[in-house]
Design a protein around this motif. Structure first.
Motif, PDB file in Angstrom:
ATOM      1  N   ALA A  64      41.965  37.511  58.368  1.00 49.92           N
ATOM      2  CA  ALA A  64      41.529  37.654  56.980  1.00 49.92           C
ATOM      3  C   ALA A  64      41.748  39.077  56.480  1.00 49.92           C
ATOM      4  N   THR A  65      41.419  40.055  57.297  1.00 46.97           N
ATOM      5  CA  THR A  65      41.565  41.463  56.916  1.00 46.97           C
ATOM      6  C   THR A  65      42.993  41.802  56.524  1.00 46.97           C
ATOM      7  N   LEU A  66      43.945  41.277  57.260  1.00 52.56           N
ATOM      8  CA  LEU A  66      45.342  41.621  57.022  1.00 52.56           C
ATOM      9  C   LEU A  66      45.843  41.146  55.655  1.00 52.56           C
ATOM     10  N   HIS A  67      45.155  40.200  55.066  1.00 55.18           N
ATOM     11  CA  HIS A  67      45.522  39.767  53.712  1.00 55.18           C
ATOM     12  C   HIS A  67      45.231  40.863  52.682  1.00 55.18           C
ATOM     13  N   ALA A  68      44.335  41.783  53.020  1.00 57.39           N
ATOM     14  CA  ALA A  68      44.042  42.891  52.108  1.00 57.39           C
ATOM     15  C   ALA A  68      45.271  43.771  51.933  1.00 57.39           C
ATOM     16  N   THR A  69      45.981  44.024  53.027  1.00 53.71           N
ATOM     17  CA  THR A  69      47.201  44.827  52.935  1.00 53.71           C
ATOM     18  C   THR A  69      48.252  44.105  52.102  1.00 53.71           C
ATOM     19  N   TYR A  70      48.365  42.796  52.301  1.00 57.87           N
ATOM     20  CA  TYR A  70      49.349  42.039  51.516  1.00 57.87           C
ATOM     21  C   TYR A  70      48.974  42.064  50.033  1.00 57.87           C
ATOM     22  N   ALA A  71      47.685  42.019  49.727  1.00 56.92           N
ATOM     23  CA  ALA A  71      47.250  42.123  48.335  1.00 56.92           C
ATOM     24  C   ALA A  71      47.628  43.486  47.759  1.00 56.92           C
ATOM     25  N   TRP A  72      47.537  44.513  48.581  1.00 64.14           N
ATOM     26  CA  TRP A  72      47.925  45.871  48.167  1.00 64.14           C
ATOM     27  C   TRP A  72      49.424  45.916  47.851  1.00 64.14           C
ATOM     28  N   VAL A  73      50.230  45.241  48.681  1.00 67.16           N
ATOM     29  CA  VAL A  73      51.669  45.157  48.419  1.00 67.16           C
ATOM     30  C   VAL A  73      51.923  44.482  47.075  1.00 67.16           C
ATOM     31  N   LEU A  74      51.253  43.379  46.830  1.00 65.66           N
ATOM     32  CA  LEU A  74      51.421  42.652  45.570  1.00 65.66           C
ATOM     33  C   LEU A  74      51.035  43.534  44.374  1.00 65.66           C
ATOM     34  N   LEU A  75      49.994  44.334  44.548  1.00 65.62           N
ATOM     35  CA  LEU A  75      49.595  45.256  43.487  1.00 65.62           C
ATOM     36  C   LEU A  75      50.718  46.228  43.164  1.00 65.62           C
ATOM     37  N   HIS A  76      51.342  46.779  44.196  1.00 68.17           N
ATOM     38  CA  HIS A  76      52.436  47.732  43.985  1.00 68.17           C
ATOM     39  C   HIS A  76      53.677  47.056  43.411  1.00 68.17           C
ATOM     40  N   LEU A 112      36.864  41.839  48.750  1.00 73.38           N
ATOM     41  CA  LEU A 112      36.405  41.936  47.368  1.00 73.38           C
ATOM     42  C   LEU A 112      36.900  43.230  46.719  1.00 73.38           C
ATOM     43  N   LEU A 113      36.813  44.325  47.462  1.00 72.42           N
ATOM     44  CA  LEU A 113      37.245  45.610  46.922  1.00 72.42           C
ATOM     45  C   LEU A 113      38.731  45.599  46.562  1.00 72.42           C
ATOM     46  N   CYS A 114      39.508  44.833  47.312  1.00 72.44           N
ATOM     47  CA  CYS A 114      40.948  44.754  47.038  1.00 72.44           C
ATOM     48  C   CYS A 114      41.251  44.087  45.696  1.00 72.44           C
ATOM     49  N   ALA A 115      40.270  43.376  45.147  1.00 71.93           N
ATOM     50  CA  ALA A 115      40.468  42.719  43.857  1.00 71.93           C
ATOM     51  C   ALA A 115      40.192  43.668  42.688  1.00 71.93           C
ATOM     52  N   PHE A 116      39.517  44.789  42.942  1.00 76.58           N
ATOM     53  CA  PHE A 116      39.156  45.702  41.859  1.00 76.58           C
ATOM     54  C   PHE A 116      40.385  46.243  41.129  1.00 76.58           C
ATOM     55  N   ALA A 117      41.322  46.825  41.884  1.00 82.22           N
ATOM     56  CA  ALA A 117      42.464  47.518  41.265  1.00 82.22           C
ATOM     57  C   ALA A 117      43.341  46.588  40.436  1.00 82.22           C
ATOM     58  N   PRO A 118      43.777  45.430  40.973  1.00 81.89           N
ATOM     59  CA  PRO A 118      44.608  44.558  40.136  1.00 81.89           C
ATOM     60  C   PRO A 118      43.875  44.012  38.921  1.00 81.89           C
ATOM     61  N   THR A 119      42.571  43.773  39.056  1.00 82.72           N
ATOM     62  CA  THR A 119      41.788  43.283  37.929  1.00 82.72           C
ATOM     63  C   THR A 119      41.732  44.339  36.825  1.00 82.72           C
ATOM     64  N   ALA A 120      41.465  45.581  37.217  1.00 81.70           N
ATOM     65  CA  ALA A 120      41.416  46.668  36.239  1.00 81.70           C
ATOM     66  C   ALA A 120      42.784  46.929  35.626  1.00 81.70           C
ATOM     67  N   ALA A 121      43.835  46.866  36.463  1.00 81.88           N
ATOM     68  CA  ALA A 121      45.192  47.093  35.954  1.00 81.88           C
ATOM     69  C   ALA A 121      45.581  46.037  34.929  1.00 81.88           C
ATOM     70  N   ALA A 122      44.990  44.851  35.054  1.00 76.96           N
ATOM     71  CA  ALA A 122      45.251  43.776  34.093  1.00 76.96           C
ATOM     72  C   ALA A 122      44.379  43.906  32.846  1.00 76.96           C
ATOM     73  N   GLY A 123      43.518  44.939  32.831  1.00 74.58           N
ATOM     74  CA  GLY A 123      42.706  45.205  31.652  1.00 74.58           C
ATOM     75  C   GLY A 123      41.391  44.463  31.595  1.00 74.58           C
ATOM     76  N   ARG A 124      40.933  43.948  32.743  1.00 75.66           N
ATOM     77  CA  ARG A 124      39.692  43.175  32.759  1.00 75.66           C
ATOM     78  C   ARG A 124      38.594  43.899  33.535  1.00 75.66           C
ATOM     79  N   ASP A 125      37.358  43.657  33.130  1.00 71.66           N
ATOM     80  CA  ASP A 125      36.197  44.299  33.743  1.00 71.66           C
ATOM     81  C   ASP A 125      36.020  43.809  35.187  1.00 71.66           C
TER      82      ASP A 125
END
Length: 258
Positions: A64-76, A112-125
């Motif tokens: 499960a943890t390793l999906h956080a890194t993949y989410a980071w890749v998707l963000l970039h 959960l923390l990995c969802a903060f950056a993409p959510t904010a980048a999309a302009g949502r609270d």
């Protein structure tokens, strides 16, 4: 990295599932490094391999943890919705019970923390995610370290600060930043947090305080600081606003090669 991965693969082939962790983490490290090099394509391949190796093991929390890194890749890759949904989907999948061990709560919280950056980048609270992460952090006694990551109240506040800085909500960003004390975050992590704080202060027209936070960030590592595009942009903005650059701002500009 090639040598490390090769050795980890040979060990995994010889030992089997018990050697899942070193191979998965070697791929995970490679993914993180490739992101910093701007090679998102190679980062995605490495992150996928880490996940696939862990899937064949017997540690669901590692997988499960390793999906956080993949989410980071998707963000970039600017795949914001996919990054958010991957992090939240995996967090929902492993949502801990009230009596779950601290390590389980930490893995869930980091997703959960990995969802903060993409959510904010999309302009949502990020308020809903922040509330859940804060509740999880409050169940822990301080900061929990697991799989080369940490989770606790300070990490939640750090990511909340970043998200609200991205959203240009300087009041909320600065309120969150006050929950991070010196020593809560180590080295570069604290330096990066200070860049967010500096941005929030500048947005709030606290130019002098923004400069002070930039100086603090530089003190964490002058070499790291020199390569931070965010720091360069902030110093350029401050210079444009000042009728005459202060010695501190001139010093920062010199450090950044401006």
């Amino acid at each position: 990295m090639p040598g490390l991965i090769t050795e980890a693969r040979l060990t995994h082939e010889a030992v089997g599932p018990e050697a899942t962790y070193p191979l998965a983490m070697a791929y995970d490290l490679a993914a993180s490094l490739m992101i910093h090099f701007g090679r998102d394509d190679l980062a995605a391949i490495s992150a996928e391999r880490a996940i696939n190796v862990a899937r064949a093991g017997n540690d669901e929390l590692l997988w499960a943890t390793l999906h956080a890194t993949y989410a980071w890749v998707l963000l970039h890759q600017a795949r914001l919705h996919e990054a958010e949904q991957l992090a939240i989907g995996m967090a929902s999948r492993i949502e801990p019970s009230f009596s779950a061990p601290a390590e389980h709560v930490a893995v869930w919280g980091n997703l959960l923390l990995c969802a903060f950056a993409p959510t904010a980048a999309a302009g949502r609270d990020v308020a809903d995610y922040a509330a859940m992460a804060t509740a999880g952090a409050e169940r822990l006694r301080g900061t929990v370290e697991i799989y080369n990551s940490t989770f606790g109240p300070a990490r939640v506040a750090e990511q909340e600060t970043h998200a609200y800085t991205v959203l240009q909500a300087s009041g909320k960003a600065l309120a969150a930043s006050r929950r991070v004390r010196p020593g809560d975050l180590a080295g570069i992590a604290y330096g990066r947090h200070l860049l967010d704080v500096a941005q929030a202060h500048l947005d709030a027209r606290h130019r002098k305080t923004a400069t002070e936070r930039l100086l603090q960030a530089r003190s964490q590592s002058a070499v790291w600081f020199r390569h931070q595009a965010v720091a360069r942009d902030l110093v350029e903005c401050i210079r444009q606003e000042e009728a005459r650059s202060s010695p501190e701002v001139r010093s920062l500009a010199t450090s950044l090669g401006i």
